[in-house]
Design an enzyme around this catalytic site. Structure first.
Site, short mmCIF file in Angstrom:
data_model
loop_
_atom_site.label_atom_id
_atom_site.label_comp_id
_atom_site.label_asym_id
_atom_site.label_seq_id
_atom_site.Cartn_x
_atom_site.Cartn_y
_atom_site.Cartn_z
N TYR A 140 109.88 -38.64 4.95
CA TYR A 140 110.34 -37.80 3.83
C TYR A 140 111.62 -38.40 3.24
O TYR A 140 111.75 -38.54 2.02
CB TYR A 140 110.59 -36.37 4.33
CG TYR A 140 111.17 -35.46 3.26
CD1 TYR A 140 110.39 -35.04 2.19
CD2 TYR A 140 112.49 -35.04 3.32
CE1 TYR A 140 110.92 -34.22 1.19
CE2 TYR A 140 113.03 -34.21 2.34
CZ TYR A 140 112.24 -33.81 1.28
OH TYR A 140 112.76 -33.00 0.30
N SER A 196 116.87 -35.32 -2.70
CA SER A 196 117.28 -34.55 -1.52
C SER A 196 118.47 -35.25 -0.87
O SER A 196 118.59 -36.48 -0.95
CB SER A 196 116.14 -34.46 -0.52
OG SER A 196 116.60 -33.92 0.70
P1 NDP Z 1 108.22 -25.33 -2.61
O1 NDP Z 1 107.33 -25.75 -1.51
O2 NDP Z 1 108.79 -23.98 -2.63
O3 NDP Z 1 107.52 -25.62 -4.02
C1 NDP Z 1 106.94 -26.88 -4.25
C2 NDP Z 1 106.39 -26.92 -5.65
O4 NDP Z 1 105.81 -28.21 -5.86
C3 NDP Z 1 105.30 -25.88 -5.87
O5 NDP Z 1 105.38 -25.41 -7.19
C4 NDP Z 1 104.03 -26.71 -5.65
O6 NDP Z 1 102.93 -26.22 -6.39
C5 NDP Z 1 104.45 -28.05 -6.22
N1 NDP Z 1 103.65 -29.15 -5.71
C6 NDP Z 1 103.55 -29.59 -4.44
N2 NDP Z 1 102.72 -30.63 -4.38
C7 NDP Z 1 102.29 -30.85 -5.64
C8 NDP Z 1 101.42 -31.78 -6.23
N3 NDP Z 1 100.80 -32.72 -5.50
N4 NDP Z 1 101.21 -31.72 -7.56
C9 NDP Z 1 101.82 -30.77 -8.31
N5 NDP Z 1 102.65 -29.86 -7.81
C10 NDP Z 1 102.87 -29.90 -6.49
O7 NDP Z 1 109.42 -26.44 -2.57
P2 NDP Z 1 110.88 -26.39 -3.18
O8 NDP Z 1 110.90 -25.60 -4.41
O9 NDP Z 1 111.82 -26.07 -2.10
O10 NDP Z 1 111.07 -27.94 -3.50
C11 NDP Z 1 111.12 -28.47 -4.81
C12 NDP Z 1 111.70 -29.87 -4.71
O11 NDP Z 1 112.98 -29.81 -4.10
C13 NDP Z 1 110.87 -30.84 -3.88
O12 NDP Z 1 110.86 -32.09 -4.51
C14 NDP Z 1 111.63 -30.91 -2.57
O13 NDP Z 1 111.43 -32.15 -1.92
C15 NDP Z 1 113.04 -30.75 -3.04
N6 NDP Z 1 113.97 -30.28 -2.02
C16 NDP Z 1 113.82 -29.05 -1.43
C17 NDP Z 1 114.72 -28.63 -0.47
C18 NDP Z 1 114.62 -27.32 0.22
O14 NDP Z 1 115.34 -27.12 1.22
N7 NDP Z 1 113.82 -26.37 -0.25
C19 NDP Z 1 115.84 -29.50 -0.05
C20 NDP Z 1 115.90 -30.76 -0.74
C21 NDP Z 1 115.00 -31.12 -1.69
P3 NDP Z 1 101.85 -25.20 -5.70
O15 NDP Z 1 102.63 -24.14 -5.03
O16 NDP Z 1 101.06 -24.69 -6.86
O17 NDP Z 1 101.07 -26.01 -4.74
#
Ligand code: NDP
Length: 258
Positions: A164, A151
């Site tokens: 975070y 990020s």
């Molecule tokens: P979402 O919340 O939309 O999706 C998160 C995903 O991670 C889901 O598929 C969720 O699965 C999965 N997940 C969460 N916790 C776990 C766990 N303990 N074990 C396995 N899977 C898990 O987030 P984003 O798609 O936005 O984020 C993806 C990545 O991008 C993250 O690492 C985030 O930190 C990073 N990011 C996002 C930004 C943003 O603005 N959106 C900005 C910068 C970085 P499920 O739904 O099945 O629980």
């Protein structure tokens, strides 16, 4: 079908948001993809069906990357899908450490963030990729790719989300260590750092008045990121042409925080 025919990929957290966009793109180019989910079974099943309908191959596995048991379950699914159940038999080409959690509306500031919230973010965002990468090392083929989703928060000061930001900075450190560790095998390891992306992840922030407008104003390219913007950067790193690109932070953020 595509330039990733005969390649295999593991994406953590592929059920929604950025991870789902990455899974779609990889499978769309012919990769055989295993992706994990934690809670969103409906979305995970729908994504598997969508990819199968389009002629691709994807397998979804329920696996919490913050627990060693979850990680073992995930790699058992990889071994079953890709072959290579015996240790030492390498069958994985691309690992994307994408799963991540934020504060989900809780106070994550330096002044008031709780120890529990800090531990949860570190367990999923830093310890998870560390353990997943460790388990992947023996399975990755020479010439493979490891891509961590960090990020912009790992770059800039964020007192309102200090825990975070720390977890993403730790992931950056893991990226550098991994890049050197696997370099002799021709495997690259890079971190893609998104700015704000339109997913559920930032729903609590977006509920604040003016968040979307301010994000667009502060982003040189004039809008918030979309999941496919981040998937595009991941695909770029998967190309054969990126074989000499390792140990980098690739900002996929429309020019924000420059
Ligand atoms: P979402 O919340 O939309 O999706 C998160 C995903 O991670 C889901 O598929 C969720 O699965 C999965 N997940 C969460 N916790 C776990 C766990 N303990 N074990 C396995 N899977 C898990 O987030 P984003 O798609 O936005 O984020 C993806 C990545 O991008 C993250 O690492 C985030 O930190 C990073 N990011 C996002 C930004 C943003 O603005 N959106 C900005 C910068 C970085 P499920 O739904 O099945 O629980």
């Amino acid at each position: 079908m595509g330039w990733l025919d005969n390649r295999t990929a593991l994406v953590t957290g592929g059920s929604r948001g950025i991870g789902a966009a990455i899974v779609r793109r990889l499978a769309g180019e012919g990769a055989h993809v295993v992706f994990s989910w934690r809670a969103a079974q409906g979305e995970a099943d729908a994504l598997v069906a969508e990819i199968a309908d389009a002629g691709g191959r994807a397998v979804a596995v329920r696996a919490d990357v913050s627990t060693p048991d979850g990680i073992a379950t995930m790699f058992a699914a990889c071994d079953a899908a890709f072959g290579g159940a015996d240790k030492g038999a390498r069958s994985l080409d691309i690992l994307v450490n994408n799963a991540g959690v934020g504060s989900e509306g809780q106070d994550a500031s330096l002044k008031a963030g709780s120890a529990e919230l800090f531990d949860r973010m570190m367990a999923v965002n830093a310890r998870g990729p560390y353990l997943v990468t460790q388990a992947a090392l023996d399975r990755l083929r020479d010439g493979g790719r490891i891509i961590n989703i960090g990020s912009i928060s790992g770059k800039v000061a964020q007192p309102f989300a200090a825990g975070y930001a720390m977890s993403k900075r730790a992931l950056q450190s893991l990226t550098f260590s991994t890049a050197v560790d696997v370099a002799k095998r021709g495997i690259t390891c890079n971190l893609v750092a998104p700015g704000a992306v339109d997913t559920d992840f930032i729903a609590a922030l977006r509920a604040r008045k003016g968040f979307d407008e301010n994000t667009a104003r502060m982003t040189p390219m004039g809008r918030m990121g979309r999941p496919d913007d981040i998937a595009g950067a991941v695909m770029m790193l998967c190309r054969d042409e990126a074989g000499w690109v390792t140990g980098n932070v690739i900002e996929a953020a429309g020019g924000v925080a420059l």
